[in-house]
Design a protein around this motif. Structure first.
Motif, short mmCIF file in Angstrom:
data_model
loop_
_atom_site.label_atom_id
_atom_site.label_comp_id
_atom_site.label_asym_id
_atom_site.label_seq_id
_atom_site.Cartn_x
_atom_site.Cartn_y
_atom_site.Cartn_z
N CYS A 216 0.76 -1.18 -0.04
CA CYS A 216 -0.01 0.09 0.00
C CYS A 216 0.83 1.31 0.02
O CYS A 216 1.76 1.46 0.81
CB CYS A 216 -0.87 -0.10 0.97
SG CYS A 216 -2.04 1.53 1.18
N ARG A 217 0.48 2.09 -0.88
CA ARG A 217 1.35 3.40 -1.11
C ARG A 217 0.49 4.27 -0.32
O ARG A 217 -0.63 4.68 -0.49
CB ARG A 217 1.62 3.59 -2.49
CG ARG A 217 2.61 5.13 -2.66
CD ARG A 217 2.82 5.20 -4.19
NE ARG A 217 3.77 4.20 -4.62
CZ ARG A 217 4.13 3.95 -5.82
NH1 ARG A 217 3.84 4.99 -6.54
NH2 ARG A 217 5.17 3.14 -6.22
N GLY A 218 1.30 5.37 0.66
CA GLY A 218 0.74 6.27 1.35
C GLY A 218 1.56 7.49 1.26
O GLY A 218 2.35 7.60 0.44
N PHE A 219 1.36 8.40 2.35
CA PHE A 219 2.54 9.44 2.23
C PHE A 219 2.71 9.67 3.85
O PHE A 219 2.05 9.55 4.90
CB PHE A 219 1.74 10.60 1.65
CG PHE A 219 0.62 11.27 2.42
CD1 PHE A 219 0.85 12.42 3.50
CD2 PHE A 219 -0.66 10.71 2.27
CE1 PHE A 219 -0.37 12.74 4.17
CE2 PHE A 219 -1.80 11.23 3.11
CZ PHE A 219 -1.49 12.23 4.06
N HIS A 220 4.13 10.13 4.05
CA HIS A 220 4.58 10.71 5.23
C HIS A 220 4.32 12.21 5.32
O HIS A 220 4.52 12.89 4.14
CB HIS A 220 5.87 10.46 5.27
CG HIS A 220 6.87 11.11 6.38
ND1 HIS A 220 7.08 10.68 7.56
CD2 HIS A 220 7.34 12.33 6.43
CE1 HIS A 220 7.53 11.64 8.16
NE2 HIS A 220 7.93 12.57 7.74
N GLU A 388 5.04 13.90 -8.61
CA GLU A 388 3.51 14.03 -9.02
C GLU A 388 2.67 13.58 -7.77
O GLU A 388 1.84 13.89 -7.38
CB GLU A 388 3.41 13.47 -10.19
CG GLU A 388 3.86 14.14 -11.38
CD GLU A 388 3.73 13.36 -12.68
OE1 GLU A 388 3.42 11.98 -12.73
OE2 GLU A 388 3.98 13.73 -13.83
N ALA A 389 3.37 12.18 -7.21
CA ALA A 389 2.75 11.57 -6.21
C ALA A 389 2.72 12.72 -4.92
O ALA A 389 1.67 12.50 -4.34
CB ALA A 389 3.33 10.38 -5.78
N LEU A 390 3.71 13.35 -4.60
CA LEU A 390 3.91 14.12 -3.50
C LEU A 390 2.70 15.31 -3.59
O LEU A 390 2.20 15.91 -2.53
CB LEU A 390 5.08 14.75 -3.57
CG LEU A 390 6.23 14.00 -3.04
CD1 LEU A 390 7.50 14.48 -2.83
CD2 LEU A 390 5.84 12.99 -1.67
N GLN A 391 2.55 15.98 -4.92
CA GLN A 391 1.67 17.05 -5.20
C GLN A 391 0.38 16.59 -4.95
O GLN A 391 -0.38 17.16 -4.25
CB GLN A 391 2.02 17.66 -6.57
CG GLN A 391 3.32 18.36 -6.71
CD GLN A 391 3.68 18.84 -8.12
OE1 GLN A 391 3.42 18.00 -8.93
NE2 GLN A 391 4.39 19.81 -8.28
N TYR A 392 -0.04 15.07 -5.40
CA TYR A 392 -1.22 14.86 -5.15
C TYR A 392 -1.53 14.43 -3.81
O TYR A 392 -2.78 14.95 -3.20
CB TYR A 392 -1.20 13.49 -6.01
CG TYR A 392 -2.51 12.77 -5.73
CD1 TYR A 392 -3.87 13.01 -6.49
CD2 TYR A 392 -2.63 11.64 -4.95
CE1 TYR A 392 -4.91 12.10 -6.43
CE2 TYR A 392 -4.04 10.84 -4.70
CZ TYR A 392 -5.02 11.08 -5.59
OH TYR A 392 -6.13 10.51 -5.36
N SER A 393 -0.67 14.01 -3.01
CA SER A 393 -0.93 13.84 -1.47
C SER A 393 -1.14 14.76 -1.03
O SER A 393 -2.15 15.11 0.11
CB SER A 393 0.23 13.08 -0.93
OG SER A 393 0.39 11.80 -1.66
N LEU A 394 -0.37 16.18 -1.23
CA LEU A 394 -0.80 17.48 -0.56
C LEU A 394 -2.04 17.80 -0.55
O LEU A 394 -2.63 18.44 0.21
CB LEU A 394 0.38 18.20 -0.62
CG LEU A 394 0.56 19.73 -0.09
CD1 LEU A 394 0.85 19.26 1.59
CD2 LEU A 394 1.63 20.38 -0.70
N ARG A 395 -2.45 17.72 -2.06
CA ARG A 395 -3.89 18.38 -2.38
C ARG A 395 -4.86 17.55 -1.59
O ARG A 395 -5.75 18.15 -1.12
CB ARG A 395 -3.90 18.28 -3.84
CG ARG A 395 -3.42 19.32 -4.63
CD ARG A 395 -3.85 19.41 -6.09
NE ARG A 395 -3.95 18.10 -6.81
CZ ARG A 395 -2.81 17.52 -7.65
NH1 ARG A 395 -1.95 18.42 -7.66
NH2 ARG A 395 -3.17 16.24 -8.08
N ASN A 396 -4.74 16.22 -1.51
CA ASN A 396 -5.67 15.35 -0.99
C ASN A 396 -5.86 15.34 0.51
O ASN A 396 -6.88 14.83 1.20
CB ASN A 396 -5.56 13.86 -1.50
CG ASN A 396 -6.19 13.84 -2.96
OD1 ASN A 396 -6.54 14.55 -3.57
ND2 ASN A 396 -6.49 12.39 -3.19
#
Length: 876
Positions: A216-220, A388-396
């Protein structure tokens, strides 16, 4: 610029609580480059007023503390509905014991009663009275006592002071407050939280792996204090999850069997314990399995009172109960154990086929080699994909909608932070015949080069545990490549092939049988080794059960250098890499730094200097009780900086601070790790070191003071014990790889940063002496820099001198033709600990008769290496 410091003044500070040293200046060497960092600037408009910290204590009505995770937030949410104390107030709750508000709750301590209504299904257990009570009430409630008590009142100015690097009494509490806001925000979105990383069960983020597990990919997400101010560090994280769905389906995949009757229920019990299931709309934690099958497991069923009011009960099986009273016809699970969600003496059983595993449950068991390879593959992201994944995580993450952040006037800029990087020139290397060359893009090859100090191997042999390897071709390639590299290797004395009939025996028996063959054909004087080298061919390259027993027999019992290989394709490149390892193990050298060869390393070559690398290796995931292993390597033969000796000791499980550095009183011959290394340095160099540079791996910022005030003090004590009149200078540097800062090229987002990139500004600490370095070339995924913290420096390095010294130490790794990502002493310490850990691993597998005996059977002391190999670079 170099700094001259008063040794005694610095030493005195160690007797008090010492803190990491402050930055002395920034580096200037190297070609400048514009980079982007995954730090997002945080604005803070409110710095007047206070925030309040409260402790939350939860217990059941009977006074027992609540230990079930996830209950706290439900209780606090219900409390907000029931009472006015938190209603319409902005607060941040961490789900456990800490609650923060921006307004006082006016009372030092308040107690509340909170009732949570739950829907409950009938559960089947062995206690008839309990079963009857539950059957009478399809809905039930739980009553909780909540105590909220005041801890502290803290000015918001503390956060502003932290931005300037001013640590005060409430510095850590201020950051706990901010991180709690992030946690609460993630909890509202239904995330799984692991430390400061958050994971959604969105299928776009999940990839199925083998064995019923998922990646599972998430964000820190965490706040960091930097030279530019407060920043939000956001990064990609990955974790392993149990695949949700029917329990039986999971077990079939996990054990890689096709039919339920092939399931190993002993393994299944260990695998399922503590996982959460859903049955009849109720979530419960698995505590075990029934001893008997669903068809034969009995319990006392209470079915009413007779005319005299006496309880009527009879024994009934789980199967019959569900068939008669629940009108559920069980199918494939009748011959399987039932799942127990109760206590050992008060079991509560559910039939297996009625149970499904819920989502977002972390998988913590050890991984098979193929699973690990799949995880690594899924975890890799190119620089462009990561951005791109970091920008998406920050928005979400929707931090802009978080009430507490708005109340504090906190805003988060959506753009990456721009930083100034510098790319250091790679050091020049020297190889055989005086040939100098400069590595390009962090790598080099030996195709047209000879080793600078090749060894001569006259007496050696091959032992072959594999039926796949063509040993004749292997010998031919070794002969050819060794001549190209300047190594004189005679043909092997013999090739010992394992009899195929013995391949089903235990690893220890196979190794012992092979050694009997070797000793029979390679006799020699008792005081001499059988051979200089035994080249061992393994059947598989990873997790081979022969590896540990073979290494132990060679390095501990016989004192013979050994190189293990498992070739899938034998070519020049492969054989040359093997020869590099063999040459280093037998005392040769493959290359030197030119500055090392010419004795011109600043602050090192003119003053006897010892370089130490320290690391502590803990049991792998799923092995929480395994002993930890401390490894310390040290340089030898000064003024060389490429030769090292390793000393390894076991210590208490999960203890990070090295416990065996100094032993003032001992009944054994062991007087501590440092004493052994000091003796070796003086023996090989002819002098005692006047300077000691220590690189420490694997500690977090919260442990820096322990490293300074415990480990460094122990090293100083060992030096004093070695020679009371001797007072060397010390420099202590911590290297961290387990962090979440990444860098991207501003103008080439698809490329990794160049090898040799160093950053000591903007996103570094405003006061402490730290810098990031990416010495290696990231060819797959996104490069992860090493974060170096200079905690103590009596030697007086300038920023440029220290950064170039650290950079050079990434090019002295003898078994590689690439710059490595962390200094060689630390890398070697990690290799030594990993290799010696195999001794313990296979001691366990040989001695354990059952899983439950695991703890008592673990050896408490490592076997010592044979004196013939103890001083070698056996870890290469």
């Amino acid at each position: 610029m170099e700094y001259s410091l008063n040794n005694e003044e610095m030493r005195k500070t160690l007797n008090s609580n010492h803190v990491p040293m402050a930055r002395r200046g920034l580096g200037s060497k190297g070609a400048k480059i514009q980079l982007l960092a995954n730090h997002f600037r945080v604005g803070l408009s409110k710095n007047d007023g206070y925030f309040y910290h409260y402790n939350v204590a939860l217990c059941y009505q009977d006074g027992h503390a609540v230990e079930v995770k996830g209950v706290g937030r439900k209780v606090i949410d219900k409390l907000c509905e029931t009472y006015d104390v938190l209603r319409n107030k902005n607060f941040a709750y961490d789900g456990e014991k800490s609650l923060f508000t921006l307004r006082s709750l006016h009372h030092k301590k308040q107690e509340f009663i909170v009732v949570l209504e739950e829907v409950s299904s009938t559960r089947v257990g062995s206690n008839p009275s309990e079963a009857t009570k539950r059957m009478k009430h399809q809905s039930r409630s739980k009553t909780f006592k909540v105590e909220i008590s005041h801890v502290s009142k803290i000015p918001l100015q503390e956060i502003t002071d932290a931005l300037r690097g001013q640590e005060s009494e409430h510095y850590q509490e201020a950051f706990n407050f901010l991180d709690t806001i992030l946690r609460q925000n993630a909890a509202k979105q239904g995330c799984l939280r692991i430390h400061k990383s958050y994971f959604h069960d969105n299928q776009k983020n999940i990839t199925n792996l083998e064995g019923g597990i998922q990646c599972c990919r998430g964000f820190h997400s965490s706040f960091r204090v930097t030279q530019r101010g407060l920043s939000l560090n956001v990064d990609v994280s990955t974790t392993l999850l149990v695949k949700p769905g029917p329990v039986v389906d999971f077990l079939l995949q996990n054990q890689n069997v096709q039919k339920p009757n092939l399931i190993d229920w002993t393994k299944a019990k260990r695998m399922l314990k503590n996982l959460r299931i859903k049955a009849n709309n109720t979530q419960r934690k698995i505590t075990g399995l029934s001893e008997k099958s669903c068809m034969t497991q009995n319990f006392l069923f209470k079915h009413g009172n007779d005319a005299n009011g006496e309880v009527q009960s009879s024994e009934i099986t789980i199967y019959e109960y569900f068939k008669r009273h629940k009108k559920i016809e069980l199918c494939y699970s009748v011959d399987m154990p039932c799942i127990n969600v109760g206590k050992p003496k008060r079991p509560i059983y559910y039939p297996m086929e009625l149970c499904t595993l819920v989502s977002l449950q972390r998988y913590t068991k050890p991984l098979a080699h193929k699973q690990r390879a799949q995880l690594i593959l899924e975890s890799r992201t190119s620089p462009r994909e990561r951005k791109e994944a970091l920008q998406y995580s920050l928005r979400n993450s929707r931090y802009g909608d978080e009430p507490m952040l708005r109340s504090l006037g906190i805003t988060i800029e959506p753009s990456f932070t721009q930083v100034d990087g510098r790319v250091l020139q790679p050091p020049t290397l020297i190889v055989g015949r005086g040939q100098n060359f400069c590595p390009r893009n962090g790598s080099w090859n030996f195709n047209d080069k000879k080793l600078i100090e090749p060894v001569k191997i006259k007496r050696w042999a091959i032992v072959n545990f594999s039926s796949q390897c063509d040993t004749k071709h292997l010998c031919s390639m070794i002969k050819k490549c060794s001549e190209m590299k300047g190594m004189l290797i005679d043909p092997p004395f013999d090739i010992f092939e394992e009899d195929i009939r013995h391949r089903n025996e235990s690893p220890f028996a196979r190794v012992a049988r092979m050694y009997e063959m070797v000793k029979a054909k390679l006799p020699g004087p008792p005081t001499h080794p059988l051979a200089q080298l035994l080249l061992c061919i393994l059947p598989v390259s990873r997790n081979c059960n022969i590896y540990g027993p073979w290494k132990r027999r060679c390095l501990v019992d016989e004192g013979i250098a050994t190189q293990c290989i498992a070739p899938t394709k034998i070519n020049d490149h492969y054989i040359i890499n093997v020869l590099l390892k063999i040459n280093a193990k037998l005392g040769g050298m493959n290359s030197f730094l030119l500055t090392e060869f010419k004795h011109s390393i600043p602050l090192f070559s003119k003053i006897p200097t010892l370089v130490i690398g320290m690391d502590v290796s803990h049991g792998s995931q799923g092995q929480s009780e395994a002993l930890s292993i401390a490894a310390v390597v040290s340089s030898r033969c000064w003024p060389q900086i490429s030769r090292y000796k390793a000393v390894v000791r076991t210590q208490s499980s999960k203890v990070e601070i090295v416990q065996s550095l100094f032993k003032p009183v001992s009944d054994t011959k062991d007087d501590g790790i440092i004493s052994e290394l000091l003796k070796d340095f003086q023996t090989t160099s002819g002098v005692k070191p006047q300077q000691i540079i220590i690189f420490r791996d694997g500690v977090s910022e919260s442990q820096f003071n322990q490293v300074l005030n415990i480990e460094l003090n122990e090293i100083i004590k060992a030096c004093k014990c070695y020679d009371e009149s001797w007072c060397p200078k010390f420099t202590l540097i911590v290297a961290q790889k387990n962090h979440h800062t990444r860098f991207f090229k501003a103008n080439s987002p698809q490329e990794n940063v160049s090898p040799g990139t160093v950053i000591d500004n903007t996103i570094c600490h405003p006061k402490d002496n730290d810098f990031y370095m990416c010495a290696h070339a990231g060819r797959i995924g996104t490069s992860r820099p090493t974060h170096y913290h200079v905690l103590y420096d009596e030697i007086g390095f300038s920023a440029d001198n220290l950064q170039e010294f650290v950079h050079s130490l990434c090019y002295v790794h003898q078994r590689s033709t690439n710059a490595i990502s962390i200094v060689a002493p630390i890398y070697y310490a990690d290799l030594a600990a990993a290799q010696i850990a195999q001794f313990i691993k296979y001691d366990e597998s040989e001695n354990l008769s059952s899983h439950n005996e695991f703890i008592s059977q673990i050896p408490t002391e490592l076997p010592r290496l044979h004196e013939r190999v103890a001083d070698s670079m056996f870890f290469c």
